[in-house]
Enzyme design. Structure first.
Site, PDB file in Angstrom:
ATOM      1  N   CYS A 259       0.804  -1.223   0.000  1.00 54.50           N
ATOM      2  CA  CYS A 259       0.000   0.000   0.000  1.00 54.50           C
ATOM      3  C   CYS A 259       0.837   1.274   0.000  1.00 54.50           C
ATOM      4  CB  CYS A 259      -0.932   0.007   1.210  1.00 54.50           C
ATOM      5  SG  CYS A 259      -2.122  -1.356   1.227  1.00 54.50           S
ATOM      6  N   HIS A 338      12.201   1.433   5.353  1.00 51.39           N
ATOM      7  CA  HIS A 338      12.011   0.021   5.022  1.00 51.39           C
ATOM      8  C   HIS A 338      12.508  -0.830   6.182  1.00 51.39           C
ATOM      9  CE1 HIS A 338      11.580  -3.619   2.766  1.00 51.39           C
ATOM     10  NE2 HIS A 338      11.420  -2.999   1.601  1.00 51.39           N
ATOM     11  N   HIS A 430      -2.352  20.218   6.372  1.00 53.38           N
ATOM     12  CA  HIS A 430      -3.268  19.148   5.968  1.00 53.38           C
ATOM     13  C   HIS A 430      -2.566  17.796   6.049  1.00 53.38           C
ATOM     14  CE1 HIS A 430      -5.845  22.370   4.496  1.00 53.38           C
ATOM     15  NE2 HIS A 430      -4.810  22.842   3.845  1.00 53.38           N
ATOM     16  N   HIS A 434      -2.796   7.230   5.079  1.00 53.43           N
ATOM     17  CA  HIS A 434      -3.336   6.059   4.380  1.00 53.43           C
ATOM     18  C   HIS A 434      -4.521   5.469   5.132  1.00 53.43           C
ATOM     19  CE1 HIS A 434      -3.840   2.277   2.443  1.00 53.43           C
ATOM     20  NE2 HIS A 434      -3.202   1.569   3.347  1.00 53.43           N
ATOM     21  N   HIS A 463     -14.541   5.567   4.680  1.00 52.84           N
ATOM     22  CA  HIS A 463     -15.984   5.348   4.719  1.00 52.84           C
ATOM     23  C   HIS A 463     -16.586   5.292   3.319  1.00 52.84           C
ATOM     24  CE1 HIS A 463     -20.249   6.582   5.164  1.00 52.84           C
ATOM     25  NE2 HIS A 463     -20.195   5.865   6.275  1.00 52.84           N
ATOM     26  N   ASN A 467     -10.517   0.879   1.662  1.00 57.85           N
ATOM     27  CA  ASN A 467      -9.063   0.890   1.522  1.00 57.85           C
ATOM     28  C   ASN A 467      -8.725   0.609   0.063  1.00 57.85           C
ATOM     29  OD1 ASN A 467      -6.317   0.409   1.507  1.00 57.85           O
ATOM     30  ND2 ASN A 467      -6.305  -0.829   3.362  1.00 57.85           N
TER      31      ASN A 467
END
Length: 536
Positions: A259, A338, A430, A434, A463, A467
């Site tokens: 992702c 990582h 802002h 994720h 919502h 995802n």
């Protein structure tokens, strides 16, 4: 390291009226124990702070030397009158012949040109687009369970488990899934995968090219990331074939990176634009839901079925200075983390086959803890690059205090001798975090002391669209634009995390907030933005 019980939280769950057994007709309850994110305030590693300051010094040397030069030069010149200044210049230059003056000017121009040619090029985000599926692919949570039951691939226990996950997921009743989900046949076929890929990718790119009025043949760099569906020819080749792009395009197809791959793709596109002047780059981020549908009974593999939904984003970048006038954002920083060297992190999200040979994503029960460690490392590295000096000073002094004198038992900002966790709200206007799950967003909000407004875009995206993997941070930015929250000069922080385990951040600075059209102003939120925010 936090004690084990400090990382656990409990929740009493009402399971309804028992239908059978000795407790039939009675209300039943269960206690659910969950792992929380580790407390960032008690687990900051100094080496990542050093790494952040190393980045800051490498890129900030001009900020330290130029003001000193200006002050010294200003003090020297400011003490002279205009007549005396011109007299000194004339007296100094009169002693040189024309050849010396011309040589000096040529050297000055050459040095100045070399500086501007060697400095990193500014990367501008011209515009972006997010794919919105058609309404016939929209499902409620109840319809999702009925489709799963209709497929005949799940027993009642598996269906009940997915139903419980959905109820606490934060997903609404307007997310999108492919029609193949309800089929009793195998959905993980190349035909179904390519059909879904064509729909979401071309849908996003068509909108992007329409909004920017860019010809596909003008694109010099193409980067696509899709973690679990990687056919041959690649999806990037499919794009080139569909739009008949030019033959010398620099094309990349990133697979298996989870992702957080959208920011990795941005980083690669940035490097390509730095090496290739006067170019455009397109970054496409997506994931195939139907191809990765898990039809088995392993509960750790059923979780992705409940969260992942259809989605795709397409982003247009440019390194042309003249594009600054029409660009929406300028790229400021990218920080990548990582944790793949650690075995637990490496296997926290792992694609494998279950006992019945069904392929799926296995989610580790330690995922929240592992993800928290990666996030902590990433934000600790990013902090020195973006935080105001006052926050950096407080953070560094309390960290040194902890190292020298040990930490107290307090938690939170200023609690005991705990390290001071900087206020990232002072660095960014802002936040686009994720939209992995409601639990993750709740824990991040608690750990980073963020407000409900800071995570409004993330919760709304989860919502409304679920995802959508690596593209979710772009649906969140589209939400902020649709709400007209952005003003010129605002800083936007996008942070994503995924298998590997990886956590990546990108920082943008808003250059203009003028939408190109009514449709562009709303994007995927055009027909529903008035419904948000809602109480979740």
């Amino acid at each position: 390291m936090a004690r084990e019980h400090d990382l656990l939280s409990t929740e009493i769950v009402n399971r309804g009226i028992e239908s059978s057994g000795p407790d039939a007709g009675s209300m039943t309850f269960s206690v659910r124990v969950r792992r929380r994110l580790p407390e960032f305030v008690n687990s900051v590693n100094l080496k990542y702070v050093k790494l952040g300051y190393h980045y800051l010094i490498n890129h900030g040397i001009y900020l330290a030397t130029v003001p000193v030069f200006v002050l010294v030069f200003g003090a020297e010149v400011g003490s002279l009158s205009r007549e005396e200044l011109w007299r000194r210049i004339w007296d100094t230059t009169a002693g040189y012949d024309l050849a010396t003056v011309v040589a000096f000017l040529a050297l000055f121009v050459f040095t100045l040109s070399l500086y501007f040619m060697s400095r990193p090029r500014s990367i501008f985000l011209i515009d972006f687009a997010c794919y919105k599926p058609s309404d016939d692919l929209k499902v409620t949570k109840e319809q999702f369970i009925e489709l799963a039951r209709k497929s005949g691939k799940f027993d009642e226990a598996s269906l009940e488990f997915q139903k419980r996950i959905l109820e606490s997921s934060g997903l609404g009743d307007e997310t999108y899934i492919p029609k193949s989900i309800g089929s009793s046949e195998n959905t993980a076929t190349m035909k179904e995968g390519r059909a879904e890929a064509s729909a979401v990718i071309f849908g996003a790119l068509d909108e992007l090219f329409e909004k920017t009025q860019l010809r596909p043949k003008d694109v010099g760099v193409l980067v696509l990331n899709c973690s679990l569906f990687n056919p041959t020819p690649s999806l990037s080749a499919m794009i080139i074939n569909h739009y008949k792009m030019r033959g010398n395009i620099l094309s990349f197809n990133l697979g298996g990176m989870g992702c957080s791959a959208g920011i990795i793709a941005l980083d690669l596109a940035r490097d390509m634009l730095q090496a290739n002047p006067n170019n455009y780059a397109v970054v496409v981020s997506t994931e195939m839901v139907g191809f990765n549908w898990y039809p088995g009974k392993d509960r750790s593999m059923l979780i992705p079925n409940c969260y992942f939904r259809m989605g795709c984003s397409a982003v247009l970048l440019s390194n042309r200075r003249r594009d600054r006038r029409r660009a929406k954002y300028r790229l400021e920083h990218i920080v990548r983390t990582h944790k793949g060297a650690d075995d637990r992190s490496f296997r926290s999200v792992y694609q494998e086959e279950d006992g019945e040979r069904f392929k799926g994503l296995k989610i580790s029960k330690d995922l929240v803890e592992i993800g928290g460690d990666a996030i902590k490392t990433n934000i600790t590295t990013l902090g020195p690059l973006v935080l105001p000096f006052s926050e950096q000073l407080l953070f560094f002094s309390t960290l040194v205090w902890k190292i020298l004198f040990g930490s107290g038992s307090g938690s939170g900002n200023g609690g005991g001798n705990s390290p001071y966790i900087p206020d990232y709200k002072l660095a960014f206007e802002h936040f686009c975090v994720h939209a992995a799950s409601k639990t993750v967003l709740d824990e991040l909000q608690r750990n980073l002391n963020l407000t409900d407004n800071n995570l409004e875009a993330s919760r709304a995206t989860l919502h409304r669209f679920g995802n959508t993997s690596s593209s979710s941070i772009w649906y969140e930015l589209a939400y902020l634009e649709a709400k007209q929250r952005l003003t010129t000069g605002d800083r936007v922080w996008q942070i994503s995390f995924g298998s590997g385990f990886k956590c990546n951040s990108v920082v943008w600075k808003a250059l203009t907030t003028r939408p190109t059209s009514h449709h562009a102003a709303g994007g995927p939120w055009l027909d529903c933005i008035h419904n948000y925010p809602i109480s979740l």
